[in-house]
Design a protein around this motif. Structure first.
Motif, short mmCIF file in Angstrom:
data_model
loop_
_atom_site.label_atom_id
_atom_site.label_comp_id
_atom_site.label_asym_id
_atom_site.label_seq_id
_atom_site.Cartn_x
_atom_site.Cartn_y
_atom_site.Cartn_z
N ALA A 31 0.84 -0.88 0.14
CA ALA A 31 0.19 -0.06 0.61
C ALA A 31 0.87 1.48 0.26
CB ALA A 31 -0.63 -0.33 1.09
N ASN A 32 0.12 2.36 -0.20
CA ASN A 32 1.19 3.32 -0.34
C ASN A 32 -0.15 4.72 0.75
OD1 ASN A 32 1.74 3.49 -2.67
ND2 ASN A 32 0.37 3.96 -3.98
N VAL A 33 1.36 4.95 1.26
CA VAL A 33 0.49 5.55 3.24
C VAL A 33 0.24 6.82 3.05
CG1 VAL A 33 0.87 5.47 5.04
CG2 VAL A 33 1.56 3.10 3.98
N VAL A 34 -0.51 7.50 3.51
CA VAL A 34 -0.84 9.05 3.70
C VAL A 34 -0.46 8.99 5.39
CG1 VAL A 34 -1.93 11.07 4.15
CG2 VAL A 34 -1.96 10.10 1.70
N ALA A 42 8.35 13.47 13.22
CA ALA A 42 8.09 11.82 13.48
C ALA A 42 7.91 11.55 11.75
CB ALA A 42 7.52 11.87 14.25
N LEU A 43 6.62 11.96 11.19
CA LEU A 43 6.34 11.80 10.45
C LEU A 43 6.93 11.69 9.04
CD1 LEU A 43 2.41 14.28 10.45
CD2 LEU A 43 3.17 11.56 10.77
N ALA A 44 7.92 12.49 9.03
CA ALA A 44 9.13 13.07 8.03
C ALA A 44 9.69 11.41 7.94
CB ALA A 44 9.68 13.98 7.70
N ASP A 45 10.37 10.86 9.39
CA ASP A 45 10.56 9.90 9.41
C ASP A 45 9.93 8.27 9.05
OD1 ASP A 45 12.99 11.21 10.41
OD2 ASP A 45 12.66 11.17 12.48
N ALA A 46 9.09 8.90 9.61
CA ALA A 46 8.12 7.44 8.73
C ALA A 46 7.62 7.50 7.21
CB ALA A 46 7.10 7.35 10.16
N ALA A 47 8.04 8.27 6.75
CA ALA A 47 7.83 8.87 5.55
C ALA A 47 9.08 8.09 5.01
CB ALA A 47 6.95 9.43 4.79
N ALA A 48 9.47 8.40 5.58
CA ALA A 48 11.28 7.70 4.19
C ALA A 48 11.39 6.15 4.69
CB ALA A 48 12.16 8.33 5.83
N ARG A 49 10.48 5.48 6.03
CA ARG A 49 10.56 4.09 6.22
C ARG A 49 9.83 3.37 5.31
NH1 ARG A 49 11.50 5.85 11.19
NH2 ARG A 49 9.17 4.98 12.34
N VAL A 50 8.61 4.46 4.82
CA VAL A 50 7.74 3.91 4.01
C VAL A 50 8.10 3.65 2.49
CG1 VAL A 50 5.75 4.55 3.00
CG2 VAL A 50 5.63 4.98 4.77
#
Length: 276
Positions: A31-34, A42-50
């Motif tokens: 899945a692609n994740v928003v 923290a959102l930026a870090d999580a987005a990088a792992r996605v």
């Protein structure tokens, strides 16, 4: 079994430890994740792992205590990655204190974030899902909805409400392709609100057992794929108590007390200066 490949998932509470792991699990499933939450770093870090997992990611900060943020959140999510196919309501807050000492604002703000905002998000994305003929909604509740602890009455009530909401929507949309599931974690070791309680000095009840952020995240993906009604993720001593609560409520009540649920939340309230 539902395929998540290429689907757009909107995940709230993505800046926390559990949320970040859910984002990774969704990406691993294709899945692609928003990612939405209040802490942009923290959102930026999580987005990088996605994106490291080969999925697309978008960050849309939002404070779900503000109901006016709901429509702009969904609009920004759809503008970034397309129509929302999967909604995971993970955002939530907890407070511990004797019930009579909660202020009116504390009572209403917790319900706003834990119950009303998920309802509004579901209401916002549901028509599009129905029109497209596909969609999955997962609410992250808590085992506290099944084992209501003292000193956290309105938190437990909010989580029980999410369980009931999910099951009611399943009944209402039984003849549609839209699926509704609820994942109810117990004490989550390593990160999240329960770990913060332990880090503050509270002794977690050993007999209740613990789970992990990874197991909760895996349960979310499993719930979507299998159209699960509810997945309770706790230590093994606690899971049979879910059934016992319906069959023998007084026995259930005594066992929950003996297992230490009430004392754990009482300790948290005392450490936070809300219980003398």
């Amino acid at each position: 079994m539902k395929d998540l490949s290429g689907r757009t998932a909107l995940l709230t509470g993505a800046s926390g430890g559990i949320g970040a792991k859910i984002a990774e699990a969704l990406a691993d499933a294709g899945a692609n994740v928003v990612l939405s939450g209040r802490r942009e770093d923290a959102l930026a870090d999580a987005a990088a792992r996605v994106t490291e997992r080969g999925a697309k990611a978008a960050v849309v900060p939002a404070d779900l205590s503000d109901f006016d943020a709901i429509d702009p959140l969904v609009e920004a999510a759809e503008a970034a990655l397309g129509p929302v196919d999967i909604l995971v309501n993970n955002a939530g807050i907890e407070l511990t204190a004797p019930f009579a000492e909660f202020t009116r604002d504390e009572l209403t703000s917790l319900i706003d974030v834990n119950v009303t905002s998920p309802m509004l998000l579901i209401k916002r994305v549901l028509p599009g899902m129905v029109e497209r003929g596909t969609g999955s909604i997962v609410n992250i509740a808590s085992a506290a909805g099944h084992f209501p602890p003292a000193y956290a009455a309105h938190y437990a009530a909010s989580k029980a409400a999410l369980v009931a909401l999910t099951k009611s929507l399943r009944a209402e949309y039984d003849d549609s392709p839209i699926t509704f599931s609820v994942v109810s974690p117990g004490f989550v070791a390593g990160d999240g609100m329960y770990q913060r309680i332990v880090d503050s000095g509270v002794k977690s009840p050993k007999m209740m057992g613990t789970t992990s952020t990874e197991k909760v995240a895996a349960a979310v993906v499993r719930a979507i794929r299998n159209d699960s009604v509810e997945i309770v993720i706790t230590g093994s001593p606690a899971r049979p108590l879910v059934a016992l609560g319906a069959l023998a409520p007084k026995t259930h009540e005594r066992l929950v007390d003996r297992l230490g649920m009430h004392s754990a939340f009482g300790q948290a309230a005392r450490i936070r200066g809300r219980l003398r």
